[in-house]
Design an enzyme around this catalytic site. Structure first.
Site, PDB file in Angstrom:
ATOM      1  N   ASN A 137       6.278   2.812  -0.571  1.00 39.68           N
ATOM      2  CA  ASN A 137       5.869   1.735   0.154  1.00 39.68           C
ATOM      3  C   ASN A 137       7.344   0.915   0.308  1.00 39.68           C
ATOM      4  O   ASN A 137       7.192  -0.278   1.108  1.00 39.68           O
ATOM      5  CB  ASN A 137       4.813   0.676  -0.060  1.00 39.68           C
ATOM      6  N   HIS A 192       5.626  -3.391   8.261  1.00 37.46           N
ATOM      7  CA  HIS A 192       4.320  -3.288   8.879  1.00 37.46           C
ATOM      8  C   HIS A 192       4.207  -4.836   9.696  1.00 37.46           C
ATOM      9  O   HIS A 192       3.494  -4.876  10.732  1.00 37.46           O
ATOM     10  CB  HIS A 192       3.107  -3.236   8.042  1.00 37.46           C
ATOM     11  N   GLU A 209      13.144   6.977   7.226  1.00 34.54           N
ATOM     12  CA  GLU A 209      12.300   7.205   6.168  1.00 34.54           C
ATOM     13  C   GLU A 209      13.119   8.383   4.931  1.00 34.54           C
ATOM     14  O   GLU A 209      13.183   8.151   3.700  1.00 34.54           O
ATOM     15  CB  GLU A 209      11.274   8.252   6.344  1.00 34.54           C
ATOM     16  N   GLU A 229      -2.754   7.513  -4.595  1.00 37.51           N
ATOM     17  CA  GLU A 229      -2.193   6.290  -4.486  1.00 37.51           C
ATOM     18  C   GLU A 229      -2.989   5.484  -5.556  1.00 37.51           C
ATOM     19  O   GLU A 229      -3.124   3.979  -5.180  1.00 37.51           O
ATOM     20  CB  GLU A 229      -2.364   5.837  -3.156  1.00 37.51           C
ATOM     21  N   ARG A 280     -18.408  17.846   6.761  1.00 35.78           N
ATOM     22  CA  ARG A 280     -18.054  17.343   5.487  1.00 35.78           C
ATOM     23  C   ARG A 280     -16.974  17.808   5.195  1.00 35.78           C
ATOM     24  O   ARG A 280     -16.634  17.874   3.950  1.00 35.78           O
ATOM     25  CB  ARG A 280     -19.225  17.614   4.305  1.00 35.78           C
ATOM     26  N   HIS A 303       8.502   2.427  14.492  1.00 33.15           N
ATOM     27  CA  HIS A 303       8.171   2.491  12.875  1.00 33.15           C
ATOM     28  C   HIS A 303       9.493   2.623  12.034  1.00 33.15           C
ATOM     29  O   HIS A 303       9.702   1.762  11.243  1.00 33.15           O
ATOM     30  CB  HIS A 303       7.176   3.528  12.574  1.00 33.15           C
ATOM     31  N   LYS A 351       8.986  13.372  -1.588  1.00 30.22           N
ATOM     32  CA  LYS A 351       7.835  13.057  -1.214  1.00 30.22           C
ATOM     33  C   LYS A 351       6.849  14.083  -2.005  1.00 30.22           C
ATOM     34  O   LYS A 351       5.724  13.116  -2.533  1.00 30.22           O
ATOM     35  CB  LYS A 351       7.421  13.236   0.255  1.00 30.22           C
ATOM     36  N   LYS A 394      -2.937  12.136   3.270  1.00 31.21           N
ATOM     37  CA  LYS A 394      -3.486  10.916   4.035  1.00 31.21           C
ATOM     38  C   LYS A 394      -3.801  11.295   5.393  1.00 31.21           C
ATOM     39  O   LYS A 394      -3.062  11.823   6.064  1.00 31.21           O
ATOM     40  CB  LYS A 394      -2.441   9.721   3.969  1.00 31.21           C
ATOM     41  N   ARG A 424       2.663   6.116  -6.535  1.00 31.22           N
ATOM     42  CA  ARG A 424       2.970   6.555  -4.990  1.00 31.22           C
ATOM     43  C   ARG A 424       3.229   5.240  -4.238  1.00 31.22           C
ATOM     44  O   ARG A 424       4.006   5.202  -3.117  1.00 31.22           O
ATOM     45  CB  ARG A 424       1.713   6.932  -4.612  1.00 31.22           C
ATOM     46  N   HIS A 471       8.050  -1.063   3.447  1.00 30.14           N
ATOM     47  CA  HIS A 471       7.014  -1.060   4.330  1.00 30.14           C
ATOM     48  C   HIS A 471       6.226  -2.272   4.517  1.00 30.14           C
ATOM     49  O   HIS A 471       5.620  -2.674   5.588  1.00 30.14           O
ATOM     50  CB  HIS A 471       6.074   0.118   3.908  1.00 30.14           C
TER      51      HIS A 471
END
Lengths: 380, 380
Positions: free
Chosen positions: B254, B261, B194, B246, B130, B273, B236, B152, B250, B257
């Site tokens: 993106n 993607h 980025e 998010e 956990r 990427h 960031k 993340k 936030r 992005h």
């Protein structure tokens, strides 16, 4: 910044507490208002209703149509019932089915069933697209007063129970004691052991009330069941609120459980969890008495109440040494010495001088306690 | 409590915010102080150092002996490098190896490597008993300025990238720009895209600084790399602090992005990427200009900076319709219409009148924007 070696130390602070409060609603007939409450507490574009196969007929179909009648967009996902299916494989397959159905981040999970459904569906929700809301709708006494409240989710692995999981508090818990009237006597008694534990650790009045109302509980008297669930939920919720991530005081809920887990493992999980907890409380009360932490006579008072609840008070454990070596191997134990949550007396849990809610009991004392509490049934 | 139907409504409040702050340390040579910093930020009985096989020789062995020399008890766990191994199967196998080694709740994970290592090892830590602490030690530019900061974690499934995971902030991030000198030019440029994005969305000065220092960055000049990582991490971290889960702002991260993607998926992930992000920024800048949200000339300024960074500014996408239908199927999109993070101008992200940080761009405008930005390379 242009000097080499100067660099930067950024402190990333987290202002918004990501854990939220939630309501636990206990009431006879509470299930009838489910759609409205779900919409308020966990508004979502779509819902996955996760249900073990064995209660689809009894509760699943009814809850599904009621949610749909209430205007929610719901898919029902079944999984094979039983602790043997509380696995990463079933978790992955439920996740994949939700992905196939196209459920997005704006979806939520509704977990309907016993502790296995709550833990498993809760873990699906905890990890689906980094976490979506879950509503817990427990259908067993054990799940209502234990698993559904507190936010623990997870699955078992070969190495042991609940070794993989997350803290993921529900947005809402709905416990309808009328549902308990569909339980087998065994299932009801299994849950009752946890209620006895709640009284034993934190509420002497409640402990006495259970002993006095054991017959009515076992006869599934509705108002008595409602009071039982309400009082246990209140106790569990109080402990969880004080220590949401099990950093300290929440350990008192483990009273009886260290020995219980070893008994379950020794029996290859053919021993019902609640029965193991009943036996574990006896052994740990005896251990507490043996090392002078617990008031004398406590084990006998627990045995008396368990007896009224038709819960076991003796057990053929075979080898005590075997049981102790299982406890030494407990994957969650600090280093390899088991620590026990102990009582000071009925209704009061003990705290050691350093402030810890658990105690390291010398192995010799533990062996003697297990012998005294469980061997041969001399306690009743 | 004895009246049937009265029941109980317990509010379970969560007083203690379970997310903690953490330090992001950026500095040439910062890796040398790793053991001391790890011990302070994430004290644990034992550590699992999780490393992709391809950098065990380059960094893993050195970090392992350094941690052990510092007195930490560490096991190194390798996994096969590459995005193809960021799966539930590898997550389960790392977990099982930690269980076999007997790591308890008082252990911690150290993630050493690029974005895959950080996401995967972070998810192992998030779900091990956990949740146990994780320290992120990124070794690529992309991981230093993006994946390692923000909490993340997750893995990919057949249905798409990062669909299973958790928010599990690290206890510490150590970014040593000297490590970047071991990267291939392609890896460095991938991360640089980025950094350009960070300037484009929030810091016009930084955007101009990157354009002016592109040559020094590509030549791996140490002080310039340190400034690059520091400034990007600061941006960031600021965004993450404002919106840790998010929920809103936030989303500005993106930028570029959504199209990126789709381009990656269309190319079967054979497109790097960072290169996809470079192209995505052009398309989304064009989309913003097309619907009047973004200042005219923004796309050209981005193209100019990308060109200096030796990043692609045109791409043979084949069918624009095919790309748009991939975007409509994005599993994370609200309903089925993609929403884009858009710029107001270089250094300023746009917010719609309703307060949202994303915009629904009409499909015709998006088609025209992709054609204008990517088809045939007319932008440079």
């Amino acid at each position: 910044m242009n000097d080499p070696g100067v660099g930067l130390n950024v402190r990333v602070d987290m202002p918004a507490p990501p854990m939220h409060g939630y309501d636990v609603v206990v009431g006879a007939g509470a299930l009838d208002g489910l759609a409205t409450r779900v919409r308020q507490a966990a508004p979502a574009e779509r819902y996955a209703l996760i249900v073990p196969g064995d209660i689809v007929g009894l509760h699943g179909a009814r809850v599904l149509s009621q949610l749909r009648d209430g205007g929610l967009v719901v898919d029902m996902l079944e999984f094979a019932a039983g602790e043997a299916h509380k696995t990463r494989a079933v978790w992955a397959s439920l996740t994949d089915r939700m992905l196939e159905l196209g459920l997005g981040r704006d979806s939520a999970v509704i977990a309907l069933g016993g502790g296995v459904a709550g833990d498993l569906a809760g873990f699906v929700a905890a990890t689906y697209m980094r976490g979506i809301p879950v509503v817990q709708v427990p259908t067993t006494l054990l799940a209502m007063i234990d698993a559904a409240v507190g936010g623990k989710t997870g699955v078992d692995t070969e190495a042991g129970k609940n070794l993989v999981g997350s803290f993921h508090p529900p947005r809402l818990v709905i416990a309808d004691p009328l549902v308990l009237r569909t339980l087998s006597p065994d299932e009801l008694r299994g849950g009752l052991a946890e209620a006895v534990k709640h009284g034993a650790i934190l509420d002497a009045d409640y402990f006495a009330w259970i002993a006095g109302n054991a017959a009515a509980i076992l006869e599934l008297d509705a108002p008595v069941l409602e009071e039982l669930v309400s009082r246990s939920v209140r106790i569990k919720a109080d402990v969880v609120m004080e220590d949401p991530l099990e950093a300290g005081r929440r350990a008192v809920l483990n009273f009886g459980h260290t020995v219980a887990h070893a008994l379950e493992l020794q029996a290859g999980y053919r021993l019902r969890h609640g029965y193991a907890v009943a036996l574990g409380m006896l052994a740990e009360a005896a251990a507490g008495e043996g090392c002078g932490v617990t008031e004398g006579g406590t084990m006998e008072r627990i045995a008396e109440t368990l007896h009224r609840c038709e819960l076991p008070t003796s057990h053929d454990i075979g080898s005590v040494d075997g049981l102790l070596s299982i406890m030494r191997l407990d994957k969650k134990a600090r280093r390899t010495r088991p620590r026990l949550a102990l009582l000071e007396r009925i209704g009061v849990c003990a705290r050691d001088p350093a402030g810890s809610w658990t105690f390291e009991v010398p192995e010799a004392d533990l062996t003697a306690a297990v012998r005294r509490a469980l061997h041969g049934g001399e306690v009743v």
